[in-house]
Design a protein around this motif. Structure first.
Motif, mmCIF file in Angstrom:
data_model
loop_
_atom_site.group_PDB
_atom_site.id
_atom_site.type_symbol
_atom_site.label_atom_id
_atom_site.label_comp_id
_atom_site.label_asym_id
_atom_site.label_seq_id
_atom_site.Cartn_x
_atom_site.Cartn_y
_atom_site.Cartn_z
ATOM 1 N N ASP A 62 5.992 -12.753 -19.594
ATOM 2 C CA ASP A 62 5.000 -11.873 -17.952
ATOM 3 C C ASP A 62 3.763 -11.296 -18.309
ATOM 4 O O ASP A 62 3.350 -11.552 -17.311
ATOM 5 N N ALA A 63 3.365 -11.280 -19.590
ATOM 6 C CA ALA A 63 1.787 -11.221 -19.820
ATOM 7 C C ALA A 63 1.202 -12.211 -18.673
ATOM 8 O O ALA A 63 -0.445 -12.168 -18.760
ATOM 9 N N THR A 64 1.747 -13.817 -19.479
ATOM 10 C CA THR A 64 0.763 -14.490 -18.560
ATOM 11 C C THR A 64 0.150 -14.424 -17.025
ATOM 12 O O THR A 64 -0.255 -15.076 -16.874
ATOM 13 N N LYS A 65 1.043 -13.292 -16.721
ATOM 14 C CA LYS A 65 0.458 -13.023 -15.268
ATOM 15 C C LYS A 65 -0.518 -12.486 -15.303
ATOM 16 O O LYS A 65 -1.257 -12.412 -14.482
ATOM 17 N N THR A 66 -1.198 -12.235 -16.422
ATOM 18 C CA THR A 66 -2.627 -10.718 -16.692
ATOM 19 C C THR A 66 -3.200 -11.351 -17.109
ATOM 20 O O THR A 66 -4.489 -11.479 -17.357
ATOM 21 N N ILE A 255 4.760 5.602 -9.475
ATOM 22 C CA ILE A 255 6.236 5.200 -8.264
ATOM 23 C C ILE A 255 7.013 5.864 -8.861
ATOM 24 O O ILE A 255 7.075 6.500 -10.502
ATOM 25 N N SER A 256 7.775 6.378 -8.326
ATOM 26 C CA SER A 256 9.783 6.812 -9.221
ATOM 27 C C SER A 256 10.372 5.631 -8.943
ATOM 28 O O SER A 256 9.629 4.549 -8.969
ATOM 29 N N ASP A 257 11.658 5.858 -10.051
ATOM 30 C CA ASP A 257 12.755 4.420 -9.882
ATOM 31 C C ASP A 257 13.027 4.000 -8.690
ATOM 32 O O ASP A 257 13.203 2.326 -8.994
ATOM 33 N N ASP A 258 13.368 4.399 -7.341
ATOM 34 C CA ASP A 258 13.654 4.012 -6.653
ATOM 35 C C ASP A 258 12.906 2.900 -5.479
ATOM 36 O O ASP A 258 12.978 1.622 -5.769
ATOM 37 N N GLN A 259 11.495 3.593 -6.174
ATOM 38 C CA GLN A 259 9.843 2.665 -5.497
ATOM 39 C C GLN A 259 10.443 1.475 -6.608
ATOM 40 O O GLN A 259 9.591 0.078 -5.736
ATOM 41 N N ALA A 260 10.453 1.718 -7.786
ATOM 42 C CA ALA A 260 10.357 0.713 -8.757
ATOM 43 C C ALA A 260 10.981 -0.031 -8.267
ATOM 44 O O ALA A 260 11.113 -1.634 -8.445
ATOM 45 N N HIS A 261 12.378 -0.155 -7.645
ATOM 46 C CA HIS A 261 13.388 -1.076 -7.895
ATOM 47 C C HIS A 261 12.879 -2.106 -6.120
ATOM 48 O O HIS A 261 13.486 -3.316 -6.397
ATOM 49 N N ARG A 262 12.779 -1.405 -5.415
ATOM 50 C CA ARG A 262 12.504 -2.205 -4.477
ATOM 51 C C ARG A 262 11.253 -3.277 -4.444
ATOM 52 O O ARG A 262 11.231 -4.162 -4.080
ATOM 53 N N LEU A 263 10.041 -2.605 -5.358
ATOM 54 C CA LEU A 263 9.202 -3.867 -5.470
ATOM 55 C C LEU A 263 9.467 -4.494 -5.983
ATOM 56 O O LEU A 263 9.457 -6.227 -5.853
ATOM 57 N N GLU A 296 -1.343 -5.042 -3.310
ATOM 58 C CA GLU A 296 -2.658 -4.712 -2.596
ATOM 59 C C GLU A 296 -2.001 -3.109 -1.434
ATOM 60 O O GLU A 296 -0.621 -3.344 -1.157
ATOM 61 N N ILE A 297 -3.222 -2.320 -1.764
ATOM 62 C CA ILE A 297 -2.588 -1.438 -0.705
ATOM 63 C C ILE A 297 -3.220 -1.603 0.628
ATOM 64 O O ILE A 297 -4.414 -1.837 1.074
ATOM 65 N N GLY A 298 -2.781 -1.564 2.109
ATOM 66 C CA GLY A 298 -2.746 -1.065 3.286
ATOM 67 C C GLY A 298 -2.046 -0.474 4.142
ATOM 68 O O GLY A 298 -1.217 -0.128 3.793
ATOM 69 N N GLN A 299 -2.198 0.197 4.630
ATOM 70 C CA GLN A 299 -1.827 0.180 6.179
ATOM 71 C C GLN A 299 -0.829 1.680 5.783
ATOM 72 O O GLN A 299 -0.118 1.991 5.759
ATOM 73 N N GLY A 300 -0.875 2.229 4.521
ATOM 74 C CA GLY A 300 -0.253 2.763 4.352
ATOM 75 C C GLY A 300 0.978 2.481 3.096
ATOM 76 O O GLY A 300 2.012 3.260 2.841
ATOM 77 N N GLU A 301 1.142 1.418 2.937
ATOM 78 C CA GLU A 301 1.373 0.557 2.171
ATOM 79 C C GLU A 301 1.017 -0.218 0.250
ATOM 80 O O GLU A 301 -0.198 -0.328 0.718
ATOM 81 N N PHE A 302 1.985 -0.301 -0.594
ATOM 82 C CA PHE A 302 2.027 -0.845 -1.696
ATOM 83 C C PHE A 302 2.679 -1.956 -1.519
ATOM 84 O O PHE A 302 4.124 -2.395 -1.180
ATOM 85 N N ARG A 303 1.609 -2.896 -0.983
ATOM 86 C CA ARG A 303 2.748 -4.550 -1.134
ATOM 87 C C ARG A 303 2.124 -5.070 -2.098
ATOM 88 O O ARG A 303 1.554 -5.872 -2.770
ATOM 89 N N PRO A 304 3.668 -5.483 -3.464
ATOM 90 C CA PRO A 304 3.510 -6.599 -4.183
ATOM 91 C C PRO A 304 3.396 -7.949 -4.229
ATOM 92 O O PRO A 304 3.682 -8.769 -3.411
ATOM 93 N N LYS A 305 2.520 -8.690 -5.186
ATOM 94 C CA LYS A 305 2.004 -9.525 -5.658
ATOM 95 C C LYS A 305 2.464 -10.142 -6.425
ATOM 96 O O LYS A 305 2.876 -11.637 -6.538
ATOM 97 N N ARG A 306 2.645 -9.362 -7.743
ATOM 98 C CA ARG A 306 3.227 -10.673 -8.866
ATOM 99 C C ARG A 306 3.857 -8.776 -9.545
ATOM 100 O O ARG A 306 3.623 -7.921 -9.886
#
Length: 309
Positions: A62-66, A255-263, A296-306
């Motif tokens: 997974d480090a190849t993504k960075t 973030i919490s574990d629940d939030q991590a699951h959503r991401l 990306e963070i915007g409009q009160g949200e964190f939207r995952p890209k990777r």
């Protein structure tokens, strides 16, 4: 319908900060590390020539993504310029194309340094990985073609003369992405009227990894003597740097574990609280100190890209 092939190797992830030896190519080094770690995926962050030694960060799993974030980081090189000859490759491997009996004084060299500090224009070497009409410049150069490579801007944060001798000078440079140290040697030699080429090159730093993180290849090869496979792999894994360290320069949110699951499902999460960041083009989400996603963070949200396993 055929089943998808199961990837070969272990799903091991992290960064191995290799101290690459001389006469060992970057691609060859990645292959060796991938084989030693029995890793499914591997890649490096910034080519280091066979005639150069030093820091070669190698990403596993997974480090190849960075990798792009490390490629963009600052780098520090120690290098030696031998005066009197310019060469086709701008280093010891090439044929001599120009020579001079003139030698610069230490004062001459020091007076030149400000010209090579800050944002400068640089023409990459003929033997470089720059693409010209879809082909690598070094492939064209090996075929005997002389190609016009356009100048480009690079950033030199610091250029220090460490020592000056009659026939050579020793430098340290801190520079940005895309800087060719071989081109520095070539251009300084031309400006000094004596010609010059790289005769020694070592990379000691690639942001954000410190020099003390480097592991000599010999130390890893020595572990091959451990007969027990699990014990050998555990000893190798102990050298790995956490994937998240490559993203130290990015803003971080906890973030919490629940939030991590959503991401991990690819869904955005709502950021609450007075101290929540309002807008960031890129940020890192961590749960329990572990890297979960870049987004990306915007409009009160964190939207995952990777997202990371």
């Amino acid at each position: 319908m055929s089943k998808p092939r199961k990837p070969k190797g272990r799903p091991v992830s992290g960064w191995l900060i290799l101290d690459k030896p001389l006469d060992f190519g970057s691609t060859e080094a990645v292959g060796k590390i991938k084989w030693l770690f029995n890793a499914q995926k591997a890649g490096h962050a910034g080519t280091l020539d066979p005639l150069a030694s030093g820091m070669l960060p190698i990403a596993l799993g997974d480090a190849t993504k960075t990798v792009p974030y490390v490629m963009d980081g600052r780098k520090i090189y120690e290098f030696t310029v031998s005066w009197g000859e310019e060469r086709t490759t701008d280093d010891l491997e090439g044929e001599v194309t120009a020579s001079s009996d003139k030698r610069p004084t230490e004062e001459d060299v020091r007076a030149l340094l400000p010209k090579y500090t800050g944002t400068i224009e640089q023409i990459p070497p003929q033997f470089s990985a720059i693409k010209i009409a879809g082909e690598r410049a070094y492939d064209l150069a090996r075929d005997g073609e002389v190609v016009e490579i356009p100048a480009r801007e690079v950033e030199i944060f610091r250029l220090t003369l460490l020592k000056s001798e009659q026939d050579r000078a020793f430098f340290e440079v801190e520079c940005g992405k895309g800087t060719y140290v071989r081109a520095l040697a070539r251009d300084m030699g031309r400006d000094l009227g004596c010609f010059g080429h790289i005769s020694g090159l070592r990379r000691s730093f690639v942001a954000p990894f410190a020099e003390e993180k480097m592991v000599p290849l010999e130390a890893l090869i020595e572990l091959e003597k451990i007969e027990d496979r699990d014990e050998r792999l555990a000893a190798l894994d102990a050298y790995l740097v956490d994937t998240g360290e490559a993203l130290a320069a990015l803003p971080q949110i906890r973030i919490s574990d629940d939030q991590a699951h959503r991401l991990k499902m690819g869904n955005p999460i709502i950021l609450r609280g007075r101290d929540a960041p309002v807008a960031e083009p890129e940020a890192v989400a961590l749960a329990g100190g572990k890297l979960i996603a870049i987004g990306e963070i915007g409009q009160g949200e964190f939207r995952p890209k990777r997202v990371f396993a």
